[in-house]
Design a protein around this motif. Structure first.
Motif, PDB file in Angstrom:
ATOM      1  N   PRO A 161      -3.500  -1.142   1.177  1.00 45.61           N
ATOM      2  CA  PRO A 161      -2.540  -0.041   1.336  1.00 45.61           C
ATOM      3  C   PRO A 161      -1.219  -0.494   1.933  1.00 45.61           C
ATOM      4  O   PRO A 161      -1.170  -1.432   2.734  1.00 45.61           O
ATOM      5  CB  PRO A 161      -3.266   0.917   2.282  1.00 45.61           C
ATOM      6  CG  PRO A 161      -4.236   0.064   3.033  1.00 45.61           C
ATOM      7  CD  PRO A 161      -4.657  -0.997   2.064  1.00 45.61           C
ATOM      8  N   CYS A 162      -0.151   0.164   1.488  1.00 43.69           N
ATOM      9  CA  CYS A 162       1.153  -0.071   2.093  1.00 43.69           C
ATOM     10  C   CYS A 162       1.160   0.530   3.496  1.00 43.69           C
ATOM     11  O   CYS A 162       0.196   1.162   3.915  1.00 43.69           O
ATOM     12  CB  CYS A 162       2.246   0.552   1.232  1.00 43.69           C
ATOM     13  SG  CYS A 162       2.095   2.350   1.045  1.00 43.69           S
ATOM     14  N   GLY A 163       2.254   0.330   4.209  1.00 42.05           N
ATOM     15  CA  GLY A 163       2.333   0.869   5.567  1.00 42.05           C
ATOM     16  C   GLY A 163       3.741   1.234   5.953  1.00 42.05           C
ATOM     17  O   GLY A 163       4.710   0.772   5.341  1.00 42.05           O
ATOM     18  N   ASN A 164       3.881   2.042   6.974  1.00 49.26           N
ATOM     19  CA  ASN A 164       5.190   2.433   7.487  1.00 49.26           C
ATOM     20  C   ASN A 164       5.490   1.811   8.841  1.00 49.26           C
ATOM     21  O   ASN A 164       6.548   2.046   9.427  1.00 49.26           O
ATOM     22  CB  ASN A 164       5.290   3.960   7.572  1.00 49.26           C
ATOM     23  CG  ASN A 164       5.273   4.597   6.195  1.00 49.26           C
ATOM     24  OD1 ASN A 164       6.002   4.181   5.304  1.00 49.26           O
ATOM     25  ND2 ASN A 164       4.421   5.596   6.003  1.00 49.26           N
ATOM     26  N   ILE A 210      13.508  -2.933   8.249  1.00 51.88           N
ATOM     27  CA  ILE A 210      13.086  -1.524   8.194  1.00 51.88           C
ATOM     28  C   ILE A 210      14.137  -0.628   8.828  1.00 51.88           C
ATOM     29  O   ILE A 210      14.472   0.444   8.291  1.00 51.88           O
ATOM     30  CB  ILE A 210      11.720  -1.341   8.874  1.00 51.88           C
ATOM     31  CG1 ILE A 210      10.643  -2.112   8.100  1.00 51.88           C
ATOM     32  CG2 ILE A 210      11.350   0.135   8.976  1.00 51.88           C
ATOM     33  CD1 ILE A 210      10.486  -1.703   6.651  1.00 51.88           C
ATOM     34  N   ALA A 211      14.703  -1.054   9.948  1.00 48.29           N
ATOM     35  CA  ALA A 211      15.747  -0.254  10.600  1.00 48.29           C
ATOM     36  C   ALA A 211      16.952  -0.086   9.684  1.00 48.29           C
ATOM     37  O   ALA A 211      17.515   1.010   9.569  1.00 48.29           O
ATOM     38  CB  ALA A 211      16.160  -0.912  11.913  1.00 48.29           C
ATOM     39  N   ASP A 221       6.229  -2.013   2.732  1.00 52.02           N
ATOM     40  CA  ASP A 221       6.640  -0.696   3.214  1.00 52.02           C
ATOM     41  C   ASP A 221       6.435   0.369   2.143  1.00 52.02           C
ATOM     42  O   ASP A 221       6.776   0.169   0.976  1.00 52.02           O
ATOM     43  CB  ASP A 221       8.116  -0.755   3.623  1.00 52.02           C
ATOM     44  CG  ASP A 221       8.586   0.529   4.265  1.00 52.02           C
ATOM     45  OD1 ASP A 221       8.049   0.904   5.314  1.00 52.02           O
ATOM     46  OD2 ASP A 221       9.509   1.160   3.705  1.00 52.02           O
ATOM     47  N   CYS A 222       5.899   1.507   2.538  1.00 53.87           N
ATOM     48  CA  CYS A 222       5.519   2.528   1.558  1.00 53.87           C
ATOM     49  C   CYS A 222       6.700   3.188   0.861  1.00 53.87           C
ATOM     50  O   CYS A 222       6.545   3.721  -0.240  1.00 53.87           O
ATOM     51  CB  CYS A 222       4.674   3.616   2.237  1.00 53.87           C
ATOM     52  SG  CYS A 222       3.017   3.087   2.715  1.00 53.87           S
TER      53      CYS A 222
END
Length: 263
Positions: A21-24, A63-64, A146-147
């Motif tokens: 699974p992807c993730g945040n 991500i930021a 990243d999802c």
């Protein structure tokens, strides 16, 4: 005379999505990488690329940046101001004059005028002055995990790992926050597909200005650029600029600056 030696290694975009699974957040990143390694291997990534994947770190800075792309919401006037459009145009005209033969050769081969290429170069990296401070592999692998846009970035992650295999980049090569690399900030999958060896040294190097600019012209031509046609708002070539950057304010800025440089 400029030599154009094409070196294409086409990336298969239909890469199977990893089963993990992807993730945040960073939670699960290592488990995802282990699973993605099998996907990468099936896609043709070799040992050096797989080692780069294993060493990739979750990039909180990427991500930021991905969650905070405010500049594309500015008005055209504000966007061009903060991007230094006047400086890009002034320096761009000087560059076009200084390297007239190079840009003429680009336009003859690909049909894309100097102003557009120079405007992209200026907008993306300030003519190579700042090409990024984020490790390309870690950034692009983080975005593949990243999802939010995993399916979009997975092929580019595969591309980055193949670039490591080819020796075009290393696991430590620096680029932009979203994994873009070189003078005009190519995403790795596009670098694999549209790379051009313009200086004839037998390799495609996006940190070499000649290779990067020729690759940029080739990319636009392959996306439908029509030689000799205008590229102002409302034209066919203007819509091709969307293939470079989807933000309308970016497209319009390129068309304006390019025309001013070419004037």
């Amino acid at each position: 005379m400029i030599r154009f030696v094409f070196s294409f290694c086409f990336l298969i975009l239909a890469v199977p999505v990893s089963a993990a699974p992807c993730g945040n957040t960073s939670a699960g990143f290592d488990a995802w990488k282990a699973d993605f390694a099998r996907t990468a291997q099936r896609a043709g990534v070799g040992q050096r690329g797989l080692q780069a994947l294993a060493g990739a770190r979750y990039s909180t800075g990427t991500i930021a940046a991905d969650r905070n792309q405010k500049s594309f919401r500015y008005s055209l006037e504000k966007f061009m101001q903060i991007r230094g459009a006047a400086t890009i145009v002034n320096q761009g005209r000087q560059r076009k004059t200084r390297d007239a033969a190079f840009y003429a050769a680009l336009e003859q081969r690909f049909g894309v005028p100097a102003g557009v290429i120079i405007a992209i170069h200026g907008m993306e990296t300030g003519f190579g002055r700042f090409m990024g401070d984020s490790p390309v592999v870690s950034a692009i692998v983080t975005l593949a995990f990243d999802c939010r846009r995993s399916e979009f970035f997975i092929p580019h992650a595969i591309g980055a790992l193949k670039l490591v295999d080819r020796g075009s980049i290393t696991p430590d090569t620096k680029g932009a926050k979203h994994g873009e690399l070189g003078h005009t900030q190519f995403l790795p999958g596009n670098a694999m597909t549209y790379g051009v060896d313009a200086n004839g040294d037998g390799r495609v190097d996006f940190y070499d200005q000649s290779d990067a600019l020729a690759s940029t012209a080739h990319y636009l031509r392959q996306k439908g650029w029509r030689p000799g046609q205008p590229y102002g708002k409302g034209t066919h070539n203007y819509t091709v600029l969307k293939e470079w950057n989807a933000a309308s304010v970016y497209q319009e800025s390129l068309s304006i600056m390019g025309a001013q440089i070419d004037r």
